[in-house]
Structure formats: structure tokens, C-alpha cells
Motif scaffolding. Structure first.
Motif, PDB file in Angstrom:
ATOM      1  N   ASN A  86      10.324 -58.457-108.572  1.00 19.75           N
ATOM      2  CA  ASN A  86      11.147 -58.674-109.769  1.00 19.75           C
ATOM      3  C   ASN A  86      10.942 -60.075-110.339  1.00 19.75           C
ATOM      4  OD1 ASN A  86      12.073 -56.120-109.349  1.00 19.75           O
ATOM      5  ND2 ASN A  86      14.175 -56.673-108.848  1.00 19.75           N
ATOM      6  N   ASN A  87       9.738 -60.610-110.140  1.00 16.76           N
ATOM      7  CA  ASN A  87       9.368 -61.947-110.622  1.00 16.76           C
ATOM      8  C   ASN A  87      10.228 -63.054-110.020  1.00 16.76           C
ATOM      9  OD1 ASN A  87       7.276 -61.058-112.429  1.00 16.76           O
ATOM     10  ND2 ASN A  87       8.897 -60.323-113.791  1.00 16.76           N
ATOM     11  N   VAL A  88      10.861 -62.783-108.871  1.00 20.94           N
ATOM     12  CA  VAL A  88      11.767 -63.756-108.272  1.00 20.94           C
ATOM     13  C   VAL A  88      11.515 -63.951-106.778  1.00 20.94           C
ATOM     14  CG1 VAL A  88      14.199 -64.237-107.706  1.00 20.94           C
ATOM     15  CG2 VAL A  88      13.607 -63.319-109.952  1.00 20.94           C
ATOM     16  N   TYR A  89      11.520 -62.859-106.045  1.00 21.02           N
ATOM     17  CA  TYR A  89      11.598 -62.916-104.576  1.00 21.02           C
ATOM     18  C   TYR A  89      10.216 -62.825-103.928  1.00 21.02           C
ATOM     19  CZ  TYR A  89      13.035 -61.397 -99.871  1.00 21.02           C
ATOM     20  OH  TYR A  89      13.212 -61.270 -98.525  1.00 21.02           O
ATOM     21  N   PRO A  90       9.884 -63.723-102.997  1.00 19.20           N
ATOM     22  CA  PRO A  90       8.529 -63.738-102.426  1.00 19.20           C
ATOM     23  C   PRO A  90       8.253 -62.684-101.357  1.00 19.20           C
ATOM     24  CG  PRO A  90       9.805 -65.545-101.526  1.00 19.20           C
ATOM     25  CD  PRO A  90      10.672 -64.914-102.583  1.00 19.20           C
ATOM     26  N   VAL A  91       9.007 -61.607-101.312  1.00 19.37           N
ATOM     27  CA  VAL A  91       8.757 -60.463-100.419  1.00 19.37           C
ATOM     28  C   VAL A  91       8.579 -60.939 -98.976  1.00 19.37           C
ATOM     29  CG1 VAL A  91       7.552 -58.234-100.273  1.00 19.37           C
ATOM     30  CG2 VAL A  91       7.455 -59.523-102.375  1.00 19.37           C
ATOM     31  N   SER A  92       9.477 -61.790 -98.524  1.00 22.46           N
ATOM     32  CA  SER A  92       9.329 -62.387 -97.204  1.00 22.46           C
ATOM     33  C   SER A  92       9.732 -61.430 -96.089  1.00 22.46           C
ATOM     34  CB  SER A  92      10.119 -63.695 -97.124  1.00 22.46           C
ATOM     35  OG  SER A  92      11.459 -63.508 -97.546  1.00 22.46           O
ATOM     36  N   VAL A  93      11.025 -61.096 -96.000  1.00 20.60           N
ATOM     37  CA  VAL A  93      11.499 -60.228 -94.920  1.00 20.60           C
ATOM     38  C   VAL A  93      10.779 -58.883 -94.963  1.00 20.60           C
ATOM     39  CG1 VAL A  93      13.497 -59.064 -93.916  1.00 20.60           C
ATOM     40  CG2 VAL A  93      13.749 -61.340 -94.903  1.00 20.60           C
ATOM     41  N   SER A  94      10.609 -58.340 -96.156  1.00 17.63           N
ATOM     42  CA  SER A  94       9.984 -57.028 -96.317  1.00 17.63           C
ATOM     43  C   SER A  94       8.634 -56.966 -95.625  1.00 17.63           C
ATOM     44  CB  SER A  94       9.792 -56.713 -97.801  1.00 17.63           C
ATOM     45  OG  SER A  94      10.910 -57.082 -98.559  1.00 17.63           O
ATOM     46  N   SER A  95       7.801 -57.958 -95.903  1.00 17.17           N
ATOM     47  CA  SER A  95       6.448 -57.943 -95.344  1.00 17.17           C
ATOM     48  C   SER A  95       6.454 -58.318 -93.870  1.00 17.17           C
ATOM     49  CB  SER A  95       5.544 -58.890 -96.142  1.00 17.17           C
ATOM     50  OG  SER A  95       6.107 -60.189 -96.210  1.00 17.17           O
ATOM     51  N   GLU A  96       7.343 -59.209 -93.468  1.00 17.09           N
ATOM     52  CA  GLU A  96       7.426 -59.585 -92.049  1.00 17.09           C
ATOM     53  C   GLU A  96       7.710 -58.371 -91.170  1.00 17.09           C
ATOM     54  OE1 GLU A  96      10.250 -62.644 -91.181  1.00 17.09           O
ATOM     55  OE2 GLU A  96       9.584 -63.877 -92.863  1.00 17.09           O
ATOM     56  N   ARG A  97       8.644 -57.541 -91.588  1.00 15.64           N
ATOM     57  CA  ARG A  97       9.059 -56.407 -90.764  1.00 15.64           C
ATOM     58  C   ARG A  97       7.884 -55.461 -90.477  1.00 15.64           C
ATOM     59  NH1 ARG A  97      12.577 -59.250 -89.759  1.00 15.64           N
ATOM     60  NH2 ARG A  97      14.818 -58.964 -90.163  1.00 15.64           N
ATOM     61  N   ILE A  98       7.008 -55.298 -91.464  1.00 13.33           N
ATOM     62  CA  ILE A  98       5.860 -54.423 -91.269  1.00 13.33           C
ATOM     63  C   ILE A  98       5.012 -54.924 -90.102  1.00 13.33           C
ATOM     64  CG2 ILE A  98       3.738 -53.550 -92.305  1.00 13.33           C
ATOM     65  CD1 ILE A  98       6.278 -52.378 -93.542  1.00 13.33           C
ATOM     66  N   PHE A  99       4.734 -56.215 -90.094  1.00 11.91           N
ATOM     67  CA  PHE A  99       3.854 -56.766 -89.063  1.00 11.91           C
ATOM     68  C   PHE A  99       4.555 -56.895 -87.717  1.00 11.91           C
ATOM     69  CE2 PHE A  99       1.583 -57.476 -92.875  1.00 11.91           C
ATOM     70  CZ  PHE A  99       0.253 -57.328 -92.502  1.00 11.91           C
ATOM     71  N   GLN A 100       5.859 -57.108 -87.747  1.00  8.27           N
ATOM     72  CA  GLN A 100       6.611 -57.061 -86.494  1.00  8.27           C
ATOM     73  C   GLN A 100       6.563 -55.655 -85.909  1.00  8.27           C
ATOM     74  OE1 GLN A 100      10.329 -58.502 -87.993  1.00  8.27           O
ATOM     75  NE2 GLN A 100       9.772 -60.663 -87.765  1.00  8.27           N
ATOM     76  N   GLY A 101       6.772 -54.658 -86.764  1.00  5.91           N
ATOM     77  CA  GLY A 101       6.726 -53.278 -86.306  1.00  5.91           C
ATOM     78  C   GLY A 101       5.360 -52.899 -85.758  1.00  5.91           C
ATOM     79  N   MET A 102       4.292 -53.329 -86.424  1.00 11.23           N
ATOM     80  CA  MET A 102       2.942 -53.024 -85.965  1.00 11.23           C
ATOM     81  C   MET A 102       2.664 -53.662 -84.609  1.00 11.23           C
ATOM     82  SD  MET A 102       0.966 -53.398 -89.635  1.00 11.23           S
ATOM     83  CE  MET A 102      -0.655 -53.540 -88.900  1.00 11.23           C
ATOM     84  N   ALA A 103       3.117 -54.902 -84.431  1.00  9.25           N
ATOM     85  CA  ALA A 103       2.904 -55.588 -83.150  1.00  9.25           C
ATOM     86  C   ALA A 103       3.656 -54.891 -82.027  1.00  9.25           C
ATOM     87  CB  ALA A 103       3.348 -57.044 -83.266  1.00  9.25           C
ATOM     88  N   ILE A 104       4.898 -54.476 -82.299  1.00  8.42           N
ATOM     89  CA  ILE A 104       5.704 -53.767 -81.303  1.00  8.42           C
ATOM     90  C   ILE A 104       5.036 -52.442 -80.943  1.00  8.42           C
ATOM     91  CG2 ILE A 104       7.927 -52.648 -80.875  1.00  8.42           C
ATOM     92  CD1 ILE A 104       8.158 -55.662 -80.944  1.00  8.42           C
ATOM     93  N   ALA A 105       4.537 -51.734 -81.950  1.00  6.87           N
ATOM     94  CA  ALA A 105       3.892 -50.443 -81.714  1.00  6.87           C
ATOM     95  C   ALA A 105       2.640 -50.598 -80.854  1.00  6.87           C
ATOM     96  CB  ALA A 105       3.548 -49.780 -83.046  1.00  6.87           C
ATOM     97  N   ARG A 106       1.825 -51.607 -81.147  1.00  4.06           N
ATOM     98  CA  ARG A 106       0.614 -51.831 -80.344  1.00  4.06           C
ATOM     99  C   ARG A 106       0.971 -52.141 -78.895  1.00  4.06           C
ATOM    100  NH1 ARG A 106      -1.469 -54.723 -85.055  1.00  4.06           N
ATOM    101  NH2 ARG A 106      -0.675 -56.651 -84.120  1.00  4.06           N
ATOM    102  N   TYR A 107       2.015 -52.955 -78.703  1.00  3.32           N
ATOM    103  CA  TYR A 107       2.431 -53.307 -77.342  1.00  3.32           C
ATOM    104  C   TYR A 107       2.943 -52.074 -76.605  1.00  3.32           C
ATOM    105  CZ  TYR A 107       4.969 -55.512 -73.505  1.00  3.32           C
ATOM    106  OH  TYR A 107       5.424 -55.862 -72.251  1.00  3.32           O
ATOM    107  N   ALA A 108       3.696 -51.242 -77.301  1.00  2.00           N
ATOM    108  CA  ALA A 108       4.224 -50.024 -76.681  1.00  2.00           C
ATOM    109  C   ALA A 108       3.092 -49.116 -76.212  1.00  2.00           C
ATOM    110  CB  ALA A 108       5.134 -49.290 -77.661  1.00  2.00           C
ATOM    111  N   LYS A 109       2.044 -49.002 -77.017  1.00  2.00           N
ATOM    112  CA  LYS A 109       0.901 -48.181 -76.619  1.00  2.00           C
ATOM    113  C   LYS A 109       0.148 -48.819 -75.447  1.00  2.00           C
ATOM    114  CE  LYS A 109      -1.110 -47.671 -80.698  1.00  2.00           C
ATOM    115  NZ  LYS A 109      -2.054 -47.108 -81.726  1.00  2.00           N
ATOM    116  N   GLU A 110       0.073 -50.137 -75.478  1.00  2.00           N
ATOM    117  CA  GLU A 110      -0.645 -50.871 -74.428  1.00  2.00           C
ATOM    118  C   GLU A 110      -0.031 -50.636 -73.047  1.00  2.00           C
ATOM    119  OE1 GLU A 110      -0.856 -55.528 -73.162  1.00  2.00           O
ATOM    120  OE2 GLU A 110      -1.180 -55.087 -75.291  1.00  2.00           O
ATOM    121  N   ILE A 111       1.298 -50.605 -72.961  1.00  2.00           N
ATOM    122  CA  ILE A 111       1.955 -50.447 -71.655  1.00  2.00           C
ATOM    123  C   ILE A 111       2.276 -48.987 -71.341  1.00  2.00           C
ATOM    124  CG2 ILE A 111       2.955 -52.762 -71.819  1.00  2.00           C
ATOM    125  CD1 ILE A 111       5.691 -51.344 -72.273  1.00  2.00           C
ATOM    126  N   GLY A 112       1.909 -48.093 -72.260  1.00  2.00           N
ATOM    127  CA  GLY A 112       2.173 -46.678 -72.027  1.00  2.00           C
ATOM    128  C   GLY A 112       3.643 -46.325 -72.081  1.00  2.00           C
TER     129      GLY A 112
END
Length: 400
Positions: A86-112
């Protein structure tokens, strides 16, 4: 029979603390508490998270530092695209959550792991971001969300933790904060009243500088390379340096109102000196170095890029195509941008770029043409006006 393994996306807050303890004590899970850091945790906070995770009953605690991945796979493209929701907000939390979720998912697969859990409620965007990421990356794992499924109140969670010997202070604060490398969001308090703004005391970083000063940011192929002449090989360090300088002036404070993924309106305050200054400087440099249509089409796809990040569509294949265009668009975005900082704001001053398209042998705007004659100009304008002259000659009743 071996205990089931569950990975909890653990932030150290109330909801995820409750989740760790309840799953370990009541459900008999082997709990792995994983804190995905996208640049918002201090070393002291991470140490406290580890200590508390074991007190809560976790079998193992890990910190997953994904700050650099977050920059390389998202932040740099948001800079290339000058992405502000909206020409205002730098999409900070929104984008962070995606990469946090991806990291958690990779770790979950790693440990079975057998299951994966997060502490989101049913009323916000984060539940969508975590669930969608886990569904794509860990399709065979159960997703557990105690706070959402049982509609737990804050007091119920606090009482459970206290009743089982965990006495950490989870007192209800007036404001809640999410701190990351790309800004701090502020919720609660006056945010809940549409007629009010935030007081100075609500911001984590106070205004300590007065007067004005110049800030010089140097870009190479769209990447931030230097701050006030100091070169940085590490883009994360460069971002932190800009944040340090800009936050002392209280730059980057604003209020964002937008549409959530689930359909209701949301309001959030934020302070984000580095994103606002870097994007402001980068956009200014592009005005000098990109063609008219490069700017136009880049704005179109960048708007979609930011929207898809917010809407939890980072894994949509078209995002890689948009990133390719954004990357290509930066090949001539080189030079130094001069900004003037002042309390709560800044101004663009100028640029020094080898790719400056304002500097041309064809003429100086408003001064003198060198690439065409006066007759050329008159003929061009006459041809350009032809569609208008045709229309109005045939529709004389139209008021002008």
C-alpha cells in the motif's frame, strides 16, 4: 513404543511456551523447540529462549539462523522492486514468517518429525503462512495448533504454565512487538482505536538526533554496497548500519492499514528506518538510471511480488519468474545517492552515477535541445496531437 517427535516453531512467547510444555507433559511428545531467527533476536534473547525451552520440557532446542537466506531469497528482491505494501509498509513480518516457516519445515524433515506445531491464533495472517508452508514442504506431517484449536485465552495459558512450575513473566503488555532486520511491527494500545496514533513511548527506538545530516548510500547492480563511503561485503551489516543511523532520527515510523489474508482489515504501527531509507534511495537512483518502460513494468511486477509475499504465496512458481525480471532490471542501477536526514523524515538530494540518463548529448530538459531541430519538434507535436484532433473534429459537441 518410541515417542512421537514434534517440532514446535518456538519464539519464546506465551503461545509457543504453552505449546512446548503441553505437548511434552500432556501428550507425551518428544518436543524439539526450534527458533527461526530472521535477524530480530539478540544473543541474550536466544540464550534465554534455549534455557526456557528446556525448563518447559523440550527434548532439544535449536536456533535456525536464516537471516542470510532471508536476504538473498527475499529482501534483495524487495529492494530491487521498491516493495512497500500500500505504498507504506515494508512487508517485514509477512516475509519473515515465510522463511521462518521454511526453516522449521526443513528441520522437521531433517529429524524425521511426526508433527509440526506453531502458536498462531485463528484470527491473523500467520496461521495461513505457517500452515501453507508446512502443507507444501511437509505434506505427511500433522500440524498442531493448540492456541487456535482450543481458542485459548492468554490467562488460561499463563495459569497452566504457572501451575506447572514455569514462572516466567508473561504479563499482558500494552503493546506487542515483532522485531526483525526489515523493521519492527507494533500492535495493541492505540492501534486498536482507528482515531489514534502511537505516542513516542510506544516506539522501541527513540529520537536522539536533532538537526540534519547527509547520508550517502552506494549501490552496485541494485545492491547496497557502501554507507557514507564505508564499503560492506555483507549486505546484512550494511542494512544494520543504515538502521543505526536512521533510527536515531526516528525515520521510518508510520501506520499501515491493509487487508488481511483472511478478509478482515488490519492495522499495525511500525518503525523501519533501514527499509524506508534504502528503498527511498534505491527508487530515486532508478529514476536516473532506468528507462521509462523499465520503471513502469518493474513497478507492476514488484507490486505483485509484495502482495504474494504478504498472501503466503512465496512458493508459487511465478515468484521465481518475477525475481528474474527484477534481477535483470538492476544491471544499470549503479551509483551513490545523497539523502538529507532530519528528525522523523528525510529528503532526496541527488545522485552520482555513471549510468545517469539525465546526462545526455541530446539536450538539457527545459534548456536546449541538441538531438533535434525546432521543425522536428513542431512536426512531432503535430503528429502526436493527431488522435485528439481527429476525435474533437468529429465531436464538436464535446465540451472542452
Amino acid at each position: 513404543m518410541a515417542k512421537k517427535k514434534v517440532v514446535v516453531a518456538y519464539s519464546g512467547g506465551l503461545d509457543t511456551s504453552y505449546t512446548v510444555m503441553y505437548l511434552a507433559k500432556e501428550k507425551g511428545f518428544e518436543v524439539y523447540a526450534a527458533c527461526a531467527d530472521t535477524g530480530g533476536f539478540s544473543p541474550e534473547q536466544l540464550k534465554e529462549n534455549e534455557e526456557n525451552a528446556y525448563k518447559l520440557g523440550a527434548t532439544k532446542y535449536v536456533t535456525l539462523d536464516v537471516t542470510r537466506e532471508y536476504y538473498e531469497k527475499s529482501l534483495k528482491y524487495m529492494i530491487y522492486g521498491n516493495v512497500l505494501r500500500n505504498n507504506v509498509y515494508p512487508v517485514s513480518v509477512s516475509s519473515e514468517r515465510i522463511f521462518q516457516g521454511m526453516a522449521i519445515a526443513r528441520y522437521a524433515k531433517e529429524i524425521g518429525a511426526d508433527a509440526i506445531a506453531h502458536g498462531s491464533t485463528g484470527a491473523g495472517n500467520d496461521q495461513v503462512r505457517f500452515d501453507m508452508t508446512f502443507l507444501v514442504m511437509c505434506p505427511d506431517m500433522e500440524i498442531i495448533t493448540l492456541t487456535r484449536d482450543s481458542a485459548l485465552t492468554r490467562q488460561e495459558e499463563v495459569d497452566y504454565l504457572n501451575g506447572h512450575g514455569f514462572k516466567a513473566d508473561f504479563a499482558k503488555l500494552k503493546y506487542s512487538y515483532n522485531v526483525g532486520i526489515w523493521g519492527t511491527s507494533i500492535c495493541g494500545g492505540e492501534i486498536l482505536d482507528s482515531t489514534q496514533g502511537l505516542p513516542e513511548s510506544a516506539y522501541l527506538k527513540q529520537v536522539t538526533r536533532t538537526g540534519t545530516e547527509q547520508l550517502r548510500l552506494t549501490f552496485g547492480h541494485g545492491r547496497l554496497l557502501a554507507v557514507n563511503g564505508e564499503a560492506f561485503d555483507d549486505p546484512i551489516a550494511a542494512i544494520r548500519k543504515v538502521e543505526e543511523i536512521g533510527s536515531a532520527y526516528g525515520i521510518g515510523r508510520d501506520m499501515h492499514v491493509g487487508d488481511t489474508i483472511i478478509g478482515i482489515k488490519g492495522r499495525v504501527g511500525f518503525e523501519a528506518a533501514a527499509p524506508v531509507l534504502i528503498i527511498g534511495a534505491h527508487r530515486f537512483l532508478e529514476k536516473y538510471t532506468l528507462s521509462k518502460w523499465q520503471q513502469y513494468w518493474k513497478d507492476q511486477v514488484a507490486n505483485w511480488y509484495g502482495m504474494f509475499l504478504h498472501e503466503s504465496q512465496y512458493l508459487e512458481p511465478v515468484m521465481r519468474d518475477i525475481e528474474a525480471m527484477l534481477e535483470s532490471s538492476q544491471r544499470h542501477v549503479n551509483g551513490e545517492v545523497i539523502l538529507e536526514l532530519r528528525p522523523l523524515g528525510f529528503s532526496t538530494v541527488g545522485v552520482d552515477s555513471p549510468d545517469d540518463l539525465v546526462k545526455t548529448k541530446f539536450g538539457e530538459y527545459g534548456e536546449m535541445q541538441k538531438g533535434w531541430t525546432a521543425d522536428d519538434a513542431k512536426g512531432f507535436i503535430k503528429v502526436l496531437s493527431t488522435p485528439l484532433r481527429v476525435f474533437h473534429a468529429n465531436h464538436k459537441q464535446e465540451e472542452i
